[in-house]
Scaffold this active site. Structure first.
Site, PDB file in Angstrom:
ATOM      1  N   ARG A  80       0.895  -1.170   0.000  1.00 21.06           N
ATOM      2  CA  ARG A  80       0.000   0.000   0.000  1.00 21.06           C
ATOM      3  C   ARG A  80       0.920   1.203   0.000  1.00 21.06           C
ATOM      4  NH1 ARG A  80      -5.414   1.239   3.424  1.00 21.06           N
ATOM      5  NH2 ARG A  80      -6.141  -0.078   1.725  1.00 21.06           N
ATOM      6  N   HIS A 132      -7.014   0.891  -6.670  1.00 18.38           N
ATOM      7  CA  HIS A 132      -7.279  -0.038  -5.571  1.00 18.38           C
ATOM      8  C   HIS A 132      -7.897  -1.311  -6.173  1.00 18.38           C
ATOM      9  CE1 HIS A 132      -7.589  -1.404  -1.596  1.00 18.38           C
ATOM     10  NE2 HIS A 132      -8.489  -0.585  -1.090  1.00 18.38           N
ATOM     11  N   GLN A 159      -9.773  -4.037  -4.032  1.00 16.20           N
ATOM     12  CA  GLN A 159     -11.098  -3.560  -3.631  1.00 16.20           C
ATOM     13  C   GLN A 159     -12.087  -3.741  -4.784  1.00 16.20           C
ATOM     14  OE1 GLN A 159     -12.117  -1.969  -0.510  1.00 16.20           O
ATOM     15  NE2 GLN A 159     -14.062  -2.520  -1.443  1.00 16.20           N
ATOM     16  N   ASP A 173     -17.418   6.905  -1.857  1.00 15.57           N
ATOM     17  CA  ASP A 173     -16.193   6.759  -1.061  1.00 15.57           C
ATOM     18  C   ASP A 173     -15.943   8.103  -0.372  1.00 15.57           C
ATOM     19  OD1 ASP A 173     -13.752   5.907   0.006  1.00 15.57           O
ATOM     20  OD2 ASP A 173     -12.635   6.190  -1.862  1.00 15.57           O
ATOM     21  N   CYS A 210     -16.512   1.365   0.051  1.00 14.24           N
ATOM     22  CA  CYS A 210     -15.332   0.530   0.324  1.00 14.24           C
ATOM     23  C   CYS A 210     -14.933   0.578   1.793  1.00 14.24           C
ATOM     24  CB  CYS A 210     -14.180   0.972  -0.563  1.00 14.24           C
ATOM     25  SG  CYS A 210     -13.714   2.696  -0.302  1.00 14.24           S
ATOM     26  N   ARG A 245     -13.493  -8.958   0.788  1.00 10.24           N
ATOM     27  CA  ARG A 245     -12.077  -8.665   0.560  1.00 10.24           C
ATOM     28  C   ARG A 245     -11.227  -9.922   0.775  1.00 10.24           C
ATOM     29  NH1 ARG A 245     -10.110  -3.537   0.843  1.00 10.24           N
ATOM     30  NH2 ARG A 245      -8.272  -4.592   0.019  1.00 10.24           N
TER      31      ARG A 245
HETATM   32  N1   CP Z   1     -11.352  -0.440   1.872  1.00 14.86           N
HETATM   33  C1   CP Z   1     -10.106  -0.472   2.375  1.00 14.86           C
HETATM   34  O1   CP Z   1      -9.122  -0.599   1.647  1.00 14.86           O
HETATM   35  O2   CP Z   1     -10.032  -0.360   3.722  1.00 14.86           O
HETATM   36  P1   CP Z   1      -8.689  -0.185   4.561  1.00 14.86           P
HETATM   37  O3   CP Z   1      -8.115   1.168   4.209  1.00 14.86           O
HETATM   38  O4   CP Z   1      -9.107  -0.270   5.991  1.00 14.86           O
HETATM   39  O5   CP Z   1      -7.733  -1.268   4.182  1.00 14.86           O
HETATM   40  N1  NVA Z   2     -10.011   6.656  -1.400  1.00 17.35           N
HETATM   41  C1  NVA Z   2      -9.644   6.200  -0.088  1.00 17.35           C
HETATM   42  C2  NVA Z   2      -9.847   4.741   0.005  1.00 17.35           C
HETATM   43  C3  NVA Z   2      -9.496   4.110   1.306  1.00 17.35           C
HETATM   44  C4  NVA Z   2      -9.733   2.622   1.302  1.00 17.35           C
HETATM   45  C5  NVA Z   2      -8.209   6.582   0.216  1.00 17.35           C
HETATM   46  O1  NVA Z   2      -7.364   6.506  -0.699  1.00 17.35           O
HETATM   47  O2  NVA Z   2      -7.910   6.961   1.343  1.00 17.35           O
END
Ligand code: CP
Ligand code: NVA
Length: 313
Positions: A98, A135, A138, A226, A266, A294
């Site tokens: 991430r 993502h 997701q 989101d 999400c 997930r």
């Molecule tokens: N939806 C999602 O990716 O959640 P987290 O940021 O908690 O991993």
């Molecule tokens: N768009 C959000 C998604 C988190 C799962 C972010 O990038 O923070």
């Protein structure tokens, strides 16, 4: 060359279909393709769902997840990113990350595809666990959720309300590949960019862009939203909360959708901003199902990147 998953564009329609088919089976039926192997999980940002589901997915495939926070690894501070990727590639069968910048993933892939430092770790795949651009894990869980709700997704209308962000971009590409009708409503300046529209068109989708959320939601089967303030956008939070006022998915908006519509998010959610408590926890909410999905989705993704045989389970 390894099979990577940096975004949905790395998948053909056949790949997506087989990942979803495998994800529909009980997680215990997967072959233990990571038996005795490590999986590096590098996080430059916080996570609840992604960390938990990815760790458990690795365990379900027989592997051993090793979670690392950016601070302790010190990407570009304690050590060069390329050196970190080379070393992780020597220990692990897959690197999941991430990242703040999507480019970080591309640099990992470049050094691993070049053979690390000795040519022995050239087949280590990289999986995107969220970047500024995408993502994909997701989006795959989301398509699993839509399929479970409606069966065939072809022709179903997906209306995305809010920030055309990383989640939006991967979601729309995946939904285009499933033959869904795609709509988006965002405030001016926060909608899809031309390259997003092109990316979605490249996956066979034609994005309809609206400014009024009610117009996008009319007759929709799936309403998706989101956060207005993604991780990294916190310095814009006050401005964004003002700009996005009127884009809250609430019960009134839901009345415009199809009678059997579902609402997707999400998570994490911000009640009273992009969604109300009543909708998030109401009978049409699929958010909890998405979160649960997930796990099978990521298990299937890891089986796919480490070898198609994992999908035969
Ligand atoms: N939806 C999602 O990716 O959640 P987290 O940021 O908690 O991993
Ligand atoms: N768009 C959000 C998604 C988190 C799962 C972010 O990038 O923070």
């Amino acid at each position: 060359m390894a099979r990577n998953l940096l975004d949905v564009g790395d998948l053909s329609c056949i790949d997506l279909d087989s990942i979803l088919a495998a994800a529909s089976r009980p997680t215990g039926e997967f072959r233990r393709v990571l038996e005795g192997k490590g999986a590096a999980l590098v996080f430059e940002k916080p996570s609840l769902r992604t960390r938990n589901s990815t760790e458990l997915a690795v365990v379900a495939l027989g592997g051993h997840p090793v979670y690392m926070q950016a601070d302790e690894v010190g990407i570009g501070v304690r050590e060069e990113l390329e050196d970190i990727a080379r070393v992780l590639g020597a220990y692990h069968a897959v690197i999941c990350a991430r990242v703040i910048r999507h480019e970080t993933l591309e640099r990992m892939v470049a050094v691993l595809d070049a053979g690390g430092n000795d040519g022995e770790n050239s087949s280590v795949p990289v999986v995107n666990l969220l970047s500024d651009l995408a993502h994909p894990c997701q989006a795959i869980a989301d398509m699993l959720t839509v399929r479970q709700a409606f069966g065939d997704c072809g022709g179903r209308i997906l209306a995305y309300i809010g920030d055309a962000n990383n989640v939006f971009r991967s979601l729309m590409q995946a939904a285009a590949m499933m033959g869904m009708t795609l709509r988006c409503a965002s405030p001016e300046g926060y909608g899809p960019r031309d390259d997003d529209v092109a990316l979605i068109a490249g996956r066979g989708g034609e994005l309809e862009i609206y400014s009024e959320p009610g117009d996008a939601v009319a007759g929709a089967d799936v309403i998706y939203t989101d956060t207005w303030v993604s991780m990294g956008d916190e310095h814009e939070a006050d401005v964004r909360r003002k700009v996005f006022a009127g884009y809250t998915v609430d019960d009134k908006m839901l009345e415009l959708a199809s009678r059997d519509a579902i609402v997707m998010h999400c998570l994490p959610a911000h009640r009273g901003e992009e969604i109300t408590h009543s909708v998030l926890c109401g009978s049409k909410s699929a958010a909890w199902k998405q979160a649960a999905n997930r796990l099978p989705a990521t298990t299937s993704v890891l089986a796919w990147v480490t070898g198609a045989e994992g999908l035969e389970g």
